[in-house]
Scaffold this active site. Structure first.
Site, PDB file in Angstrom:
ATOM      1  N   TYR A 104      12.126  -4.234  13.799  1.00 58.46           N
ATOM      2  CA  TYR A 104      10.741  -4.703  13.118  1.00 58.46           C
ATOM      3  C   TYR A 104      10.018  -5.531  13.853  1.00 58.46           C
ATOM      4  O   TYR A 104       8.814  -5.194  13.824  1.00 58.46           O
ATOM      5  CB  TYR A 104      11.230  -5.017  11.862  1.00 58.46           C
ATOM      6  CG  TYR A 104      11.886  -6.038  11.329  1.00 58.46           C
ATOM      7  CD1 TYR A 104      11.593  -7.596  11.682  1.00 58.46           C
ATOM      8  CD2 TYR A 104      13.332  -5.757  11.164  1.00 58.46           C
ATOM      9  CE1 TYR A 104      12.614  -8.499  11.525  1.00 58.46           C
ATOM     10  CE2 TYR A 104      14.373  -6.877  10.727  1.00 58.46           C
ATOM     11  CZ  TYR A 104      13.714  -8.128  10.929  1.00 58.46           C
ATOM     12  OH  TYR A 104      14.807  -9.145  10.731  1.00 58.46           O
ATOM     13  N   GLU A 142     -19.810  -2.530  10.437  1.00 61.83           N
ATOM     14  CA  GLU A 142     -18.331  -2.492  10.262  1.00 61.83           C
ATOM     15  C   GLU A 142     -17.856  -2.602  11.674  1.00 61.83           C
ATOM     16  O   GLU A 142     -16.722  -3.074  12.096  1.00 61.83           O
ATOM     17  CB  GLU A 142     -17.770  -1.280   9.626  1.00 61.83           C
ATOM     18  CG  GLU A 142     -17.931  -1.263   8.004  1.00 61.83           C
ATOM     19  CD  GLU A 142     -17.550  -0.054   7.605  1.00 61.83           C
ATOM     20  OE1 GLU A 142     -16.188  -0.434   6.993  1.00 61.83           O
ATOM     21  OE2 GLU A 142     -17.914   0.891   7.575  1.00 61.83           O
ATOM     22  N   LYS A 171      -7.699  -2.370   3.508  1.00 65.24           N
ATOM     23  CA  LYS A 171      -8.907  -2.693   4.074  1.00 65.24           C
ATOM     24  C   LYS A 171      -9.457  -3.790   2.736  1.00 65.24           C
ATOM     25  O   LYS A 171     -10.408  -3.581   2.183  1.00 65.24           O
ATOM     26  CB  LYS A 171      -9.929  -1.708   4.376  1.00 65.24           C
ATOM     27  CG  LYS A 171     -10.957  -2.021   5.222  1.00 65.24           C
ATOM     28  CD  LYS A 171     -11.627  -0.809   5.539  1.00 65.24           C
ATOM     29  CE  LYS A 171     -13.060  -1.094   6.656  1.00 65.24           C
ATOM     30  NZ  LYS A 171     -13.673   0.172   6.934  1.00 65.24           N
ATOM     31  N   GLU A 183      -7.648   6.942   7.118  1.00 63.20           N
ATOM     32  CA  GLU A 183      -6.691   8.168   7.078  1.00 63.20           C
ATOM     33  C   GLU A 183      -6.271   8.257   8.732  1.00 63.20           C
ATOM     34  O   GLU A 183      -5.148   8.464   8.970  1.00 63.20           O
ATOM     35  CB  GLU A 183      -7.214   9.059   6.596  1.00 63.20           C
ATOM     36  CG  GLU A 183      -7.463   9.170   5.130  1.00 63.20           C
ATOM     37  CD  GLU A 183      -8.787   8.508   4.661  1.00 63.20           C
ATOM     38  OE1 GLU A 183      -9.279   8.635   3.525  1.00 63.20           O
ATOM     39  OE2 GLU A 183      -9.600   7.782   5.542  1.00 63.20           O
TER      40      GLU A 183
END
Length: 116
Positions: free
Chosen positions: A52, A21, A97, A72
């Site tokens: 934004y 990964e 993900k 997290e």
């Protein structure tokens, strides 16, 4: 309190626990809800709200420059940045993900934080 939202924002970062990964940045999908003061609705001034476009640019740059093991931790980083750098009153961050597990469309986390 009013709310600005961004849905489906793509950003790249190096994330994951496994070596495979961490070989290349991955594309994540972020959804944000950002609590803002009601003043912008009254006086029509960008300085009284959260821009934004600036949020997207800042988050993409920050995530490109960082790496994370956990979604997290990445979500916490995003929430802290939005609260501190943009003066948001509250933020909900959802990080997805996509396609990381076989036969699972997406995995992710969602957190909510308030300004202190």
């Amino acid at each position: 309190m009013d709310k600005i939202f961004l849905r489906g924002m793509k950003a790249e970062t190096l994330i994951g626990l496994y070596g495979w990964e961490r070989e290349h940045p991955q594309t994540l999908i972020l959804d944000l809800d950002i609590g803002v003061a009601e003043k912008a609705a009254v006086d029509d001034r960008i300085g009284n709200t959260v821009h934004y476009g600036d949020v997207c640019e800042t988050l993409r740059r920050s995530l490109r420059e960082q790496d994370f093991l956990l979604l997290e931790a990445l979500a916490e980083h995003v929430a802290t940045l939005v609260l501190q750098d943009f003066g948001a009153l509250w933020v909900r961050v959802r990080v997805v993900k996509p396609g990381i597990l076989p036969d699972v469309k997406e995995v992710g986390v969602e957190i909510e934080r308030r300004a202190e």
